[in-house]
Write a protein that holds these residues in place. Structure first.
Motif, PDB file in Angstrom:
ATOM      1  N   ARG A  93       0.857  -1.189   0.000  1.00  0.00           N
ATOM      2  CA  ARG A  93       0.000   0.000   0.000  1.00  0.00           C
ATOM      3  C   ARG A  93       0.890   1.235   0.000  1.00  0.00           C
ATOM      4  O   ARG A  93       1.979   1.216   0.579  1.00  0.00           O
ATOM      5  CB  ARG A  93      -0.893  -0.013   1.254  1.00  0.00           C
ATOM      6  N   ILE A  94       0.453   2.284  -0.692  1.00  0.00           N
ATOM      7  CA  ILE A  94       1.169   3.556  -0.646  1.00  0.00           C
ATOM      8  C   ILE A  94       0.264   4.603  -0.006  1.00  0.00           C
ATOM      9  O   ILE A  94      -0.966   4.487  -0.050  1.00  0.00           O
ATOM     10  CB  ILE A  94       1.645   4.019  -2.050  1.00  0.00           C
ATOM     11  N   ARG A  95       0.878   5.577   0.641  1.00  0.00           N
ATOM     12  CA  ARG A  95       0.092   6.645   1.269  1.00  0.00           C
ATOM     13  C   ARG A  95       0.791   7.982   1.047  1.00  0.00           C
ATOM     14  O   ARG A  95       2.020   8.045   0.873  1.00  0.00           O
ATOM     15  CB  ARG A  95      -0.092   6.391   2.765  1.00  0.00           C
ATOM     16  N   CYS A  96      -0.005   9.026   1.046  1.00  0.00           N
ATOM     17  CA  CYS A  96       0.532  10.369   0.887  1.00  0.00           C
ATOM     18  C   CYS A  96       1.300  10.752   2.145  1.00  0.00           C
ATOM     19  O   CYS A  96       0.814  10.550   3.264  1.00  0.00           O
ATOM     20  CB  CYS A  96      -0.600  11.359   0.633  1.00  0.00           C
ATOM     21  N   ALA A  97       2.465  11.305   1.966  1.00  0.00           N
ATOM     22  CA  ALA A  97       3.301  11.686   3.107  1.00  0.00           C
ATOM     23  C   ALA A  97       2.715  12.850   3.889  1.00  0.00           C
ATOM     24  O   ALA A  97       3.089  13.067   5.048  1.00  0.00           O
ATOM     25  CB  ALA A  97       4.708  12.043   2.627  1.00  0.00           C
TER      26      ALA A  97
ATOM     27  N   ARG B  36      -2.042  11.656   4.045  1.00  0.00           N
ATOM     28  CA  ARG B  36      -2.202  10.249   4.424  1.00  0.00           C
ATOM     29  C   ARG B  36      -3.266   9.510   3.603  1.00  0.00           C
ATOM     30  O   ARG B  36      -3.693   8.426   3.974  1.00  0.00           O
ATOM     31  CB  ARG B  36      -2.481  10.100   5.929  1.00  0.00           C
ATOM     32  N   LYS B  37      -3.676  10.086   2.486  1.00  0.00           N
ATOM     33  CA  LYS B  37      -4.542   9.334   1.572  1.00  0.00           C
ATOM     34  C   LYS B  37      -3.786   8.084   1.127  1.00  0.00           C
ATOM     35  O   LYS B  37      -2.568   8.139   0.884  1.00  0.00           O
ATOM     36  CB  LYS B  37      -4.891  10.197   0.363  1.00  0.00           C
ATOM     37  N   ALA B  38      -4.474   6.966   1.012  1.00  0.00           N
ATOM     38  CA  ALA B  38      -3.779   5.707   0.719  1.00  0.00           C
ATOM     39  C   ALA B  38      -4.470   4.942  -0.405  1.00  0.00           C
ATOM     40  O   ALA B  38      -5.663   5.116  -0.663  1.00  0.00           O
ATOM     41  CB  ALA B  38      -3.713   4.841   1.970  1.00  0.00           C
ATOM     42  N   ARG B  39      -3.689   4.098  -1.076  1.00  0.00           N
ATOM     43  CA  ARG B  39      -4.256   3.183  -2.058  1.00  0.00           C
ATOM     44  C   ARG B  39      -3.369   1.944  -2.143  1.00  0.00           C
ATOM     45  O   ARG B  39      -2.194   1.961  -1.778  1.00  0.00           O
ATOM     46  CB  ARG B  39      -4.390   3.840  -3.429  1.00  0.00           C
ATOM     47  N   GLU B  40      -3.968   0.861  -2.616  1.00  0.00           N
ATOM     48  CA  GLU B  40      -3.254  -0.401  -2.745  1.00  0.00           C
ATOM     49  C   GLU B  40      -2.203  -0.313  -3.851  1.00  0.00           C
ATOM     50  O   GLU B  40      -2.411   0.343  -4.879  1.00  0.00           O
ATOM     51  CB  GLU B  40      -4.249  -1.517  -3.074  1.00  0.00           C
ATOM     52  N   LEU B  41      -1.059  -0.955  -3.604  1.00  0.00           N
ATOM     53  CA  LEU B  41      -0.042  -1.143  -4.651  1.00  0.00           C
ATOM     54  C   LEU B  41       0.006  -2.650  -4.906  1.00  0.00           C
ATOM     55  O   LEU B  41       0.605  -3.395  -4.139  1.00  0.00           O
ATOM     56  CB  LEU B  41       1.322  -0.621  -4.184  1.00  0.00           C
TER      57      LEU B  41
ATOM     58  N   CYS C  46      -3.114  16.522  -3.183  1.00  0.00           N
ATOM     59  CA  CYS C  46      -2.785  17.622  -2.268  1.00  0.00           C
ATOM     60  C   CYS C  46      -1.440  18.265  -2.631  1.00  0.00           C
ATOM     61  O   CYS C  46      -1.065  19.288  -2.055  1.00  0.00           O
ATOM     62  CB  CYS C  46      -2.768  17.143  -0.817  1.00  0.00           C
ATOM     63  N   GLY C  47      -0.702  17.636  -3.549  1.00  0.00           N
ATOM     64  CA  GLY C  47       0.578  18.182  -3.985  1.00  0.00           C
ATOM     65  C   GLY C  47       1.779  17.473  -3.413  1.00  0.00           C
ATOM     66  O   GLY C  47       2.903  17.628  -3.905  1.00  0.00           O
ATOM     67  N   SER C  48       1.571  16.672  -2.367  1.00  0.00           N
ATOM     68  CA  SER C  48       2.677  15.926  -1.772  1.00  0.00           C
ATOM     69  C   SER C  48       2.892  14.624  -2.540  1.00  0.00           C
ATOM     70  O   SER C  48       2.178  14.327  -3.497  1.00  0.00           O
ATOM     71  CB  SER C  48       2.377  15.658  -0.295  1.00  0.00           C
ATOM     72  N   ARG C  49       3.867  13.839  -2.111  1.00  0.00           N
ATOM     73  CA  ARG C  49       4.242  12.628  -2.826  1.00  0.00           C
ATOM     74  C   ARG C  49       3.783  11.389  -2.047  1.00  0.00           C
ATOM     75  O   ARG C  49       3.841  11.341  -0.830  1.00  0.00           O
ATOM     76  CB  ARG C  49       5.757  12.603  -3.000  1.00  0.00           C
ATOM     77  N   PHE C  50       3.331  10.361  -2.773  1.00  0.00           N
ATOM     78  CA  PHE C  50       3.040   9.077  -2.154  1.00  0.00           C
ATOM     79  C   PHE C  50       4.345   8.381  -1.781  1.00  0.00           C
ATOM     80  O   PHE C  50       5.370   8.562  -2.448  1.00  0.00           O
ATOM     81  CB  PHE C  50       2.241   8.179  -3.098  1.00  0.00           C
ATOM     82  N   ARG C  51       4.298   7.583  -0.722  1.00  0.00           N
ATOM     83  CA  ARG C  51       5.433   6.756  -0.289  1.00  0.00           C
ATOM     84  C   ARG C  51       4.882   5.400   0.127  1.00  0.00           C
ATOM     85  O   ARG C  51       3.678   5.225   0.287  1.00  0.00           O
ATOM     86  CB  ARG C  51       6.173   7.399   0.885  1.00  0.00           C
ATOM     87  N   ILE C  52       5.770   4.447   0.307  1.00  0.00           N
ATOM     88  CA  ILE C  52       5.321   3.130   0.740  1.00  0.00           C
ATOM     89  C   ILE C  52       4.772   3.236   2.166  1.00  0.00           C
ATOM     90  O   ILE C  52       5.312   3.970   2.998  1.00  0.00           O
ATOM     91  CB  ILE C  52       6.463   2.092   0.641  1.00  0.00           C
ATOM     92  N   ASP C  53       3.711   2.526   2.449  1.00  0.00           N
ATOM     93  CA  ASP C  53       3.016   2.665   3.733  1.00  0.00           C
ATOM     94  C   ASP C  53       3.582   1.691   4.770  1.00  0.00           C
ATOM     95  O   ASP C  53       2.889   0.808   5.283  1.00  0.00           O
ATOM     96  CB  ASP C  53       1.519   2.439   3.550  1.00  0.00           C
ATOM     97  N   ILE C  54       4.865   1.850   5.064  1.00  0.00           N
ATOM     98  CA  ILE C  54       5.549   1.053   6.086  1.00  0.00           C
ATOM     99  C   ILE C  54       6.072   2.002   7.147  1.00  0.00           C
ATOM    100  O   ILE C  54       6.632   3.054   6.827  1.00  0.00           O
ATOM    101  CB  ILE C  54       6.729   0.258   5.480  1.00  0.00           C
ATOM    102  N   VAL C  55       5.896   1.627   8.406  1.00  0.00           N
ATOM    103  CA  VAL C  55       6.427   2.430   9.505  1.00  0.00           C
ATOM    104  C   VAL C  55       7.908   2.097   9.665  1.00  0.00           C
ATOM    105  O   VAL C  55       8.273   0.982  10.046  1.00  0.00           O
ATOM    106  CB  VAL C  55       5.674   2.148  10.821  1.00  0.00           C
ATOM    107  N   LEU C  56       8.755   3.055   9.355  1.00  0.00           N
ATOM    108  CA  LEU C  56      10.203   2.867   9.514  1.00  0.00           C
ATOM    109  C   LEU C  56      10.622   3.214  10.938  1.00  0.00           C
ATOM    110  O   LEU C  56       9.839   3.789  11.712  1.00  0.00           O
ATOM    111  CB  LEU C  56      10.951   3.745   8.508  1.00  0.00           C
TER     112      LEU C  56
END
Length: 270
Positions: free
Chosen positions: A129-133, A136-141, A176-186
């Motif tokens: 899943r990816i989410r907006c940084a 926090r909008k998210a979608r499946e990858l 929103c103008g931001s970038r999606f990233r992988i939805d993993i808590v680092l």
């Protein structure tokens, strides 16, 4: 495999209310995903001080993009090959029958959802899943998308510019103008508030709390058994090895989850 007194305790706890389960890396290890810190795990080959922190990954992108590409490829190749095992499938069956309220998981491999579970609280995110940084909008990858992503990473030569082009394709800008990233808590990042709040809420009136394959060394997930116990839940641990908090459990079943959980399913179906 399960002693009669433990079977009786599981039945009695079930009669009092609903069941919640916490799963850790051990349940996925039985699907072929090595634990991060265990033998053959990712941290044997890659230093977590670099590869588990957002700052470390950004530094690799700037200084050594080939190492970053190799890490991502190794990480996802294992996840893509993994399939749900009988423990995952048993939990999905318990939920479908209305016996299990939800699964709380520390895992990011999406195997609970693949097995059919609907109510999964993912404390550490989801690698598919990816989410907006920002918003926090998210979608499946999807898995096919991820395979396409990896195939591009493997093409030489690997450069920073080329990786950035690949990333911009699979991790686009949000509305929103931001970038999606992988939805993993680092490491160093907070847990998703919705998942943690949902986990705590599910334990408020839990009568039986199953903990499967967790070392219970990582907080705040490790605090959940005590939280449930303080609210009257019966605690049952299923693990090959003792965890850091085995001493607080009412019952402990030593063994592989893929063997134990089908037995528990039969007990609770009866």
């Amino acid at each position: 495999m399960i002693p009669e007194k433990v079977q009786d305790a599981i039945r009695k706890a079930r009669e009092k209310g609903h069941i919640v389960c916490l799963t850790g890396a051990g349940i996925s290890a039985e699907s072929g995903i090595p634990t991060f810190r265990g033998k053959g795990g990712l941290w044997e080959k890659y230093d977590p001080q670099t590869y588990a922190y957002p700052e470390g990954l950004l530094l690799l992108l700037r200084q050594n993009p080939k190492k970053l590409a190799d890490f991502v490829t190794d990480f996802y190749s294992v996840l893509l090959d993994a399939k749900p095992n009988p423990a995952h499938i048993s939990l999905a069956a318990l939920e479908k029958k209305g016996i299990l309220e939800s699964v709380i998981t520390q895992n990011i491999d999406d195997l609970h959802t693949l097995s059919g579970s609907q109510r999964v609280r993912e404390l550490h995110g989801n690698a598919f899943r990816i989410r907006c940084a920002f918003c926090r909008k998210a979608r499946e990858l999807g898995r096919e998308e991820m395979r396409a992503f990896l195939s591009l990473l493997k093409i030489s030569p690997v450069s920073r510019t080329r990786i950035l082009k690949i990333l911009s394709r699979f991790f686009p800008r949000c509305s929103c103008g931001s970038r999606f990233r992988i939805d993993i808590v680092l490491f160093g990042e907070p847990l998703p508030e919705e998942a943690l709040t949902g986990a705590l809420r599910s334990l408020e009136h839990c009568s039986l709390f199953l903990v499967i394959g967790s070392s219970l060394e990582i907080y705040p997930a490790a605090s959940l058994p005590l939280y449930a116990k303080e609210r009257g839940a019966t605690l049952v641990e299923i693990n090959d090895e003792p965890s850091a908090l085995s001493h607080i459990f009412d019952y402990r079943i030593k063994g592989q989850a893929s063997m134990v959980m089908p037995e528990i399913l039969k007990i609770l179906e009866a």
